[in-house]
Design a protein around this motif. Structure first.
Motif, mmCIF file in Angstrom:
data_model
loop_
_atom_site.group_PDB
_atom_site.id
_atom_site.type_symbol
_atom_site.label_atom_id
_atom_site.label_comp_id
_atom_site.label_asym_id
_atom_site.label_seq_id
_atom_site.Cartn_x
_atom_site.Cartn_y
_atom_site.Cartn_z
ATOM 1 N N GLU B 241 70.734 -73.418 -8.685
ATOM 2 C CA GLU B 241 71.691 -73.743 -9.740
ATOM 3 C C GLU B 241 73.030 -74.100 -9.109
ATOM 4 O OE1 GLU B 241 71.873 -70.911 -12.925
ATOM 5 O OE2 GLU B 241 73.141 -72.217 -14.140
ATOM 6 N N HIS B 242 73.776 -74.976 -9.810
ATOM 7 C CA HIS B 242 75.030 -75.483 -9.281
ATOM 8 C C HIS B 242 75.908 -75.819 -10.473
ATOM 9 C CE1 HIS B 242 77.941 -77.331 -6.884
ATOM 10 N NE2 HIS B 242 77.283 -78.363 -6.386
ATOM 11 N N ALA B 243 77.066 -75.157 -10.589
ATOM 12 C CA ALA B 243 77.933 -75.416 -11.738
ATOM 13 C C ALA B 243 79.337 -74.932 -11.436
ATOM 14 C CB ALA B 243 77.403 -74.694 -12.976
ATOM 15 N N SER B 244 80.274 -75.236 -12.324
ATOM 16 C CA SER B 244 81.607 -74.669 -12.190
ATOM 17 C C SER B 244 81.490 -73.173 -12.469
ATOM 18 C CB SER B 244 82.572 -75.313 -13.174
ATOM 19 O OG SER B 244 82.342 -74.796 -14.469
ATOM 20 N N VAL B 245 82.426 -72.413 -11.930
ATOM 21 C CA VAL B 245 82.284 -70.964 -12.009
ATOM 22 C C VAL B 245 82.255 -70.467 -13.460
ATOM 23 C CG1 VAL B 245 84.748 -70.391 -11.770
ATOM 24 C CG2 VAL B 245 83.019 -68.802 -10.925
ATOM 25 N N ARG B 246 83.110 -71.031 -14.301
ATOM 26 C CA ARG B 246 83.138 -70.586 -15.696
ATOM 27 C C ARG B 246 81.841 -70.900 -16.412
ATOM 28 N NH1 ARG B 246 88.521 -69.985 -18.429
ATOM 29 N NH2 ARG B 246 89.753 -69.271 -16.673
ATOM 30 N N GLU B 247 81.390 -72.124 -16.187
ATOM 31 C CA GLU B 247 80.155 -72.570 -16.821
ATOM 32 C C GLU B 247 78.975 -71.700 -16.356
ATOM 33 O OE1 GLU B 247 79.250 -74.577 -19.129
ATOM 34 O OE2 GLU B 247 77.149 -75.023 -18.655
ATOM 35 N N LEU B 248 78.939 -71.402 -15.067
ATOM 36 C CA LEU B 248 77.820 -70.624 -14.534
ATOM 37 C C LEU B 248 77.738 -69.251 -15.192
ATOM 38 C CD1 LEU B 248 75.681 -70.827 -12.046
ATOM 39 C CD2 LEU B 248 77.136 -69.044 -11.103
ATOM 40 N N PHE B 249 78.878 -68.590 -15.301
ATOM 41 C CA PHE B 249 78.852 -67.248 -15.864
ATOM 42 C C PHE B 249 78.668 -67.276 -17.379
ATOM 43 C CE2 PHE B 249 80.402 -66.192 -11.708
ATOM 44 C CZ PHE B 249 79.948 -64.902 -11.497
ATOM 45 N N LYS B 250 79.146 -68.348 -18.005
ATOM 46 C CA LYS B 250 79.031 -68.446 -19.458
ATOM 47 C C LYS B 250 77.639 -68.895 -19.870
ATOM 48 C CE LYS B 250 82.205 -70.319 -22.893
ATOM 49 N NZ LYS B 250 83.244 -71.377 -22.812
ATOM 50 N N ASN B 251 77.128 -69.919 -19.194
ATOM 51 C CA ASN B 251 75.818 -70.467 -19.557
ATOM 52 C C ASN B 251 74.892 -70.553 -18.359
ATOM 53 O OD1 ASN B 251 76.526 -71.129 -22.301
ATOM 54 N ND2 ASN B 251 77.788 -72.764 -21.427
ATOM 55 N N PRO B 252 74.454 -69.416 -17.837
ATOM 56 C CA PRO B 252 73.533 -69.502 -16.703
ATOM 57 C C PRO B 252 72.285 -70.262 -17.124
ATOM 58 C CG PRO B 252 73.535 -67.273 -17.618
ATOM 59 C CD PRO B 252 74.648 -68.020 -18.289
ATOM 60 N N GLU B 298 60.164 -63.966 -15.269
ATOM 61 C CA GLU B 298 59.481 -63.566 -16.496
ATOM 62 C C GLU B 298 59.109 -64.747 -17.395
ATOM 63 O OE1 GLU B 298 62.210 -61.763 -19.670
ATOM 64 O OE2 GLU B 298 63.181 -61.115 -17.818
ATOM 65 N N PHE B 299 59.604 -65.924 -17.067
ATOM 66 C CA PHE B 299 59.280 -67.094 -17.891
ATOM 67 C C PHE B 299 58.223 -67.984 -17.246
ATOM 68 C CE2 PHE B 299 63.859 -66.101 -18.364
ATOM 69 C CZ PHE B 299 63.805 -65.570 -19.635
ATOM 70 N N ALA B 300 57.696 -67.565 -16.101
ATOM 71 C CA ALA B 300 56.828 -68.449 -15.329
ATOM 72 C C ALA B 300 55.547 -68.822 -16.074
ATOM 73 C CB ALA B 300 56.470 -67.787 -14.000
ATOM 74 N N THR B 301 55.119 -70.056 -15.887
ATOM 75 C CA THR B 301 53.855 -70.542 -16.443
ATOM 76 C C THR B 301 53.016 -71.142 -15.303
ATOM 77 O OG1 THR B 301 54.732 -72.739 -16.797
ATOM 78 C CG2 THR B 301 54.951 -71.177 -18.628
ATOM 79 N N ASP B 302 51.849 -71.644 -15.636
ATOM 80 C CA ASP B 302 50.999 -72.263 -14.625
ATOM 81 C C ASP B 302 51.700 -73.437 -13.943
ATOM 82 O OD1 ASP B 302 48.980 -70.525 -14.854
ATOM 83 O OD2 ASP B 302 47.835 -71.697 -16.328
ATOM 84 N N LYS B 303 52.443 -74.173 -14.731
ATOM 85 C CA LYS B 303 53.160 -75.308 -14.163
ATOM 86 C C LYS B 303 54.095 -74.844 -13.036
ATOM 87 C CE LYS B 303 56.029 -79.202 -15.455
ATOM 88 N NZ LYS B 303 56.621 -79.980 -16.528
ATOM 89 N N CYS B 304 54.789 -73.722 -13.293
ATOM 90 C CA CYS B 304 55.723 -73.194 -12.282
ATOM 91 C C CYS B 304 54.998 -72.812 -11.007
ATOM 92 C CB CYS B 304 56.446 -71.964 -12.811
ATOM 93 S SG CYS B 304 57.211 -72.192 -14.408
ATOM 94 N N ARG B 305 53.762 -72.353 -11.142
ATOM 95 C CA ARG B 305 53.014 -71.894 -9.980
ATOM 96 C C ARG B 305 52.500 -73.059 -9.133
ATOM 97 N NH1 ARG B 305 52.551 -67.203 -13.293
ATOM 98 N NH2 ARG B 305 51.370 -68.217 -14.933
ATOM 99 N N SER B 306 52.449 -74.248 -9.706
ATOM 100 C CA SER B 306 51.897 -75.360 -8.932
ATOM 101 C C SER B 306 52.906 -76.474 -8.639
ATOM 102 C CB SER B 306 50.688 -75.943 -9.655
ATOM 103 O OG SER B 306 51.052 -76.325 -10.956
ATOM 104 N N GLU B 307 53.859 -76.676 -9.535
ATOM 105 C CA GLU B 307 54.783 -77.797 -9.316
ATOM 106 C C GLU B 307 56.194 -77.303 -9.067
ATOM 107 O OE1 GLU B 307 54.636 -81.105 -12.199
ATOM 108 O OE2 GLU B 307 52.764 -80.138 -12.831
ATOM 109 N N LEU B 328 64.620 -69.645 -21.190
ATOM 110 C CA LEU B 328 65.743 -68.829 -20.730
ATOM 111 C C LEU B 328 66.828 -68.807 -21.788
ATOM 112 C CD1 LEU B 328 67.431 -67.339 -18.544
ATOM 113 C CD2 LEU B 328 68.210 -69.581 -17.803
ATOM 114 N N GLU B 329 67.131 -69.980 -22.323
ATOM 115 C CA GLU B 329 68.224 -70.059 -23.299
ATOM 116 C C GLU B 329 67.974 -69.186 -24.520
ATOM 117 O OE1 GLU B 329 70.242 -74.389 -22.327
ATOM 118 O OE2 GLU B 329 68.449 -74.306 -23.612
ATOM 119 N N SER B 330 66.722 -69.150 -24.988
ATOM 120 C CA SER B 330 66.504 -68.279 -26.145
ATOM 121 C C SER B 330 66.609 -66.807 -25.763
ATOM 122 C CB SER B 330 65.182 -68.580 -26.871
ATOM 123 O OG SER B 330 64.251 -69.136 -26.012
#
Ligand SMILES: Nc1ncnc2c1ncn2[C@@H]1O[C@H](COP(=O)(O)OP(=O)(O)OP(=O)(O)O)[C@@H](O)[C@H]1O
Ligand SMILES: Nc1ncnc2c1ncn2[C@@H]1O[C@H](COP(=O)(O)OP(=O)(O)O)[C@@H](O)[C@H]1O
Ligand code: SF4
Ligand code: SF4
Ligand SMILES: [Mg+2]
Ligand SMILES: [Mg+2]
Lengths: 391, 341
Positions: B241-252, B298-307, B328-330
């Protein structure tokens, strides 16, 4: 009556504990100075609670832990475990007589009968032992502490265990995990057969979140967090009452640290453990402790229930320490007290209040007189002439 | 400073890959890392031990040991690719244009030379000053970093200084040639918090005065929040992840960042139980396939395991490498609702 007294008796009481280390130099290794690592501290730990001990590097936290466990003999002062003076078992045998004389016998000899009631609880108990059980016979009194010394020391060692900071160096690399954990079972002859020992090890491994099969492996096969779990298993297999955790999570990554903190909380509930939790990290201390003691240069400067301490710290050092911690929130703007200078050396601590050269509100009296640790608010003891002024 | 010059990065790291060829196998310590550093800003790099923070900074200065190799990538400093410079050209950059300070000052300071000699050496090498002038500048620098009695301290050896003072001396040395970029690798990790507060304040004040850019490497999100303008979060050799510091802490926008933020007990919030990212940091010899975080996510799916998820811009200026940001957002929304209730 005795019921209520027992309830109020702390599990561990530390009175005027002093530990000085000699510094030697020259070919004759003469003592040239003393490091006043711990220089007169008093505190209690109650059953089932976690007392957090926090302070900067070199302030004496580890020294306190090591002294309580008998790993360093105390220079002065007393330690009571459930009201019983265990100092004689922490000291080498040849020092016990003079310790008992200085702490009890000389005091008791000058005591009028009506003064007995005014003694602090710990002393009162031994005054009764001295006058009633031993009829004021100093020799008998001393002998009673020397009887079954080895057994008593061993029993004590079982009740108090330590978990160290460094999960890498605190486990013998050439021993299998099963033997590292099981060693204490052998020393204390807790298992009647090999199978029973194996089962004990397997059970405790499971309790700390590891697989029983790991008993056959060696420390290098494990990550830092896993090694810390092994260290905890080793401490808990003896079913101790008090666990001293010395920077037990400080070497761990953030994500692993929270796993271990949660584990320690779970085990505390399950085994009714009492913790002395030593850390330099105030946010960890705040999370895990019920009460907190803040140390500076060999002294406790403030001790209070966690909530009180964090809501309104009263000692200027506590205030500064709290304000120095960076908060992981860029929106959070706080006013910060930046202390000047370095922590002075415990070889020559500053006169009067040891914090005075760095204290933002120091006055003339502070370099002259040492402020005593006194109750300022209920349950909150502070060693400062101007407690609360910076809060 | 014009808006335009603000937009030109002073340093650009493009798809950097640094591998170590060890007896046990290839350690892909840094595996496709890209970022920019702009003039006068502080870029924070955060992540757990072994994620490649130090190797990234050592690669920039080409200070890797013989086992380490920069496999590919570009490091563009003021228009030049540092990876194409000769060693003697590189020496002019090191310490002069890009300086570095380390966690343990004793590893960077030579124990047999005085503090003054070591600062003077750099000044004489890069600025061609005379010995007397260099000594004067060294004393000035020590004063500037808050070392008391600099005229006396300049002749002391590193071991005669406390940890905090040594770190100050190293900062003095690093800044003596007025570099454009200061790389600070865990500069306060070994220090007490009250001393850390002094050093961080000093760095901020010197940055204002000298206008240099800082790359601040740390595992401490508190230090990141305090010091950085923009933040790079690394995990297992990658930027996640890469963001401005405020954005990162506000919306990881990466589950790892979010997990890290939840794992630290905070002084200003009371918790019943701490969040803990499950599992352990993967071993660099055997990074998982697909998304390297999938073994702990905790959000991992099969797609995450292969791609492998690419690092993409998910909102203006905010990059994340995750297939399931919506999940993650929800979760974040539910958590925030719980906190405000
Ligand atoms: N065995 C020893 N011999 C001599 N001095 C010692 C010994 N152990 C500790 N000290 C000194 O006693 C002081 C207190 O040390 P201690 O280890 O108790 O500090 P600490 O609070 O645990 O610090 P840290 O946070 O760094 O672990 C220090 O000045 C230390 O150098
Ligand atoms: N000189 C080296 N030889 C072999 N492996 C190395 C070397 N330096 C670093 N590594 C490996 O590279 C990975 C990243 O390391 P590093 O950048 O130091 O992490 P950190 O983020 O903690 O600074 C780790 O797995 C580490 O073990
Ligand atoms: S006694 Fe004086 S020097 Fe010590 S903390 Fe209080 S105000 Fe400061
Ligand atoms: S890509 Fe998948 S495993 Fe990786 S962080 Fe996103 S959800 Fe988790
Ligand atoms: Mg210690
Ligand atoms: Mg590093």
């Amino acid at each position: 009556m005795s019921q209520t007294i027992q309830k109020n008796t702390p599990m561990l009481s530390v009175r005027n504990l002093v530990k000085h280390f000699p510094i030697r130099a020259g070919i004759f290794k003469r003592i040239v100075a003393w490091v006043k690592a711990v220089d007169g501290v008093d505190f209690d730990i109650y059953e089932g609670e976690t007392l957090g001990l926090v302070g900067e590097s070199g302030c004496g936290k580890t020294t306190i832990g090591m002294t309580l466990l008998g790993l360093y003999p105390p220079t002065d002062g007393s330690v009571y475990f459930n009201g019983e003076d265990i100092t004689p078992y922490l000291l080498p045998g040849w020092k016990v007589r003079s310790y008992l004389k200085r702490t009890y016998i000389e005091k008791f000899k000058q005591l009028n009968h009506d003064e007995m009631e005014e003694l602090p609880d710990e002393l009162k108990h031994y005054a009764e032992v001295y006058f009633n059980d031993h009829k004021g016979d100093a020799g008998r009194f001393i002998r009673s502490f020397m009887e079954n010394r080895k057994e008593k020391q061993k029993a004590l060692r079982r009740k108090m265990q330590i978990v160290f900071q460094d999960p890498y160096s605190s486990l013998n690399p050439r021993m299998r995990i099963g033997n590292i954990i099981g060693e204490a079972v052998d020393v204390h002859r807790l298992a009647s057969s090999k199978e029973e020992r194996q089962k004990m090890v397997a059970d405790i491994l499971q309790k700390v979140g590891l697989y029983p099969e790991y008993a056959m492996r060696y420390p290098h096969e494990f990550s830092g967090g896993q090694r810390q779990r092994i260290g905890i298993a080793r401490a808990l297999i003896l079913n101790p009452k008090l666990v001293v955790a010395d920077e037990a999570v400080s070497a761990l990554d953030v994500s692993i640290r929270s796993q271990i903190l949660n584990l320690m909380e779970d085990l505390q509930k399950e085994f009714q453990l009492t913790y002395l939790f030593i850390s330099h990290d105030l946010s960890v201390i705040k999370h895990i402790s019920d009460r907190v003691a803040v140390m500076y240069l060999g002294k406790i400067v403030e001790i209070a229930p966690k909530k009180k301490l964090f809501e309104r710290p009263l000692h200027p050092y506590t205030v500064s320490l709290m304000s120095a911690i960076p908060i992981p929130d860029p929106e959070h703007k706080k006013k910060r007290v930046i202390l000047k200078g370095d922590v002075p050396s415990p070889i020559n601590p500053p006169s009067g209040c040891r914090f005075h050269p760095r204290c933002p509100i120091a006055r003339e009296i502070c370099s002259r007189e040492e402020p005593p640790l006194q109750e300022v608010e209920e349950g909150q003891k502070v060693a400062c002439f101007f407690a609360g002024e910076m809060s | 400073m014009s808006v335009l010059s603000e937009k030109t990065p002073i340093l650009q790291v493009k798809d950097l890959r640094t591998y170590f060829y060890t007896e046990d196998g290839v350690v892909k310590a840094v595996d496709g890392v890209s970022f920019e550093v702009y003039e006068g800003e502080t870029l924070g790099i955060v992540g757990e031990s072994g994620c490649g923070k130090s190797v990234t900074s050592l690669s920039i200065l080409r200070l890797l040991d013989e086992k380490g190799r920069i496999e590919s990538g570009e490091i563009i400093y003021k228009g030049k690719n540092l990876l194409e410079l000769s060693e003697s050209e590189m020496r002019k950059i090191r310490g002069n244009e890009i300086a570095m300070i380390f966690q343990e000052p004793m590893t960077a300071l030579n124990p047999v030379y005085t503090i003054g000699d070591q600062i003077m050496e750099a000044i004489i090498l890069h600025q061609g000053l005379s010995k007397d002038e260099a000594r004067k500048l060294a004393i000035d620098m020590l004063r500037k970093v808050g070392i008391p009695e600099p005229e006396k301290r300049v002749d002391e050896y590193p071991h005669e200084l406390s940890g905090g003072m040594r770190q100050r001396a190293m900062i003095a040395m690093a800044l003596s040639c007025n570099p454009s970029i200061l790389i600070a690798d865990e500069p306060t990790t070994a220090l007490d918090v009250t001393i850390q507060a002094q050093i961080l304040e000093l760095m901020q004040q010197l940055q204002k005065e000298y206008g240099m850019s800082i790359i601040m490497i740390t595992h401490d999100l508190g230090v990141i929040a305090e010091m950085s303008d923009r933040v790079l979060v690394m995990y297992a050799g990658k930027v996640v992840e890469h963001a401005s510091v405020r954005e990162l802490f506000k919306n990881p926008k990466h589950p790892y960042t979010w997990g890290l933020m939840n794992s630290i007990p905070r002084l200003d919030i009371e918790y019943e139980r701490l969040y803990a990212i499950p599992g352990t940091v993967p071993d660099a010899l055997h990074f998982p396939e697909g998304c390297r975080f999938h073994t702990r996510c905790e959000f991992a799916t099969d797609k995450c395991r292969s791609e492998e998820p690419p690092l993409v811009e998910v909102s203006p200026g905010h990059l994340s490498a995750c297939w399931h940001i919506d999940r993650l957002e929800s979760a974040v929304a539910v958590q925030r609702k719980g906190e405000s209730a």
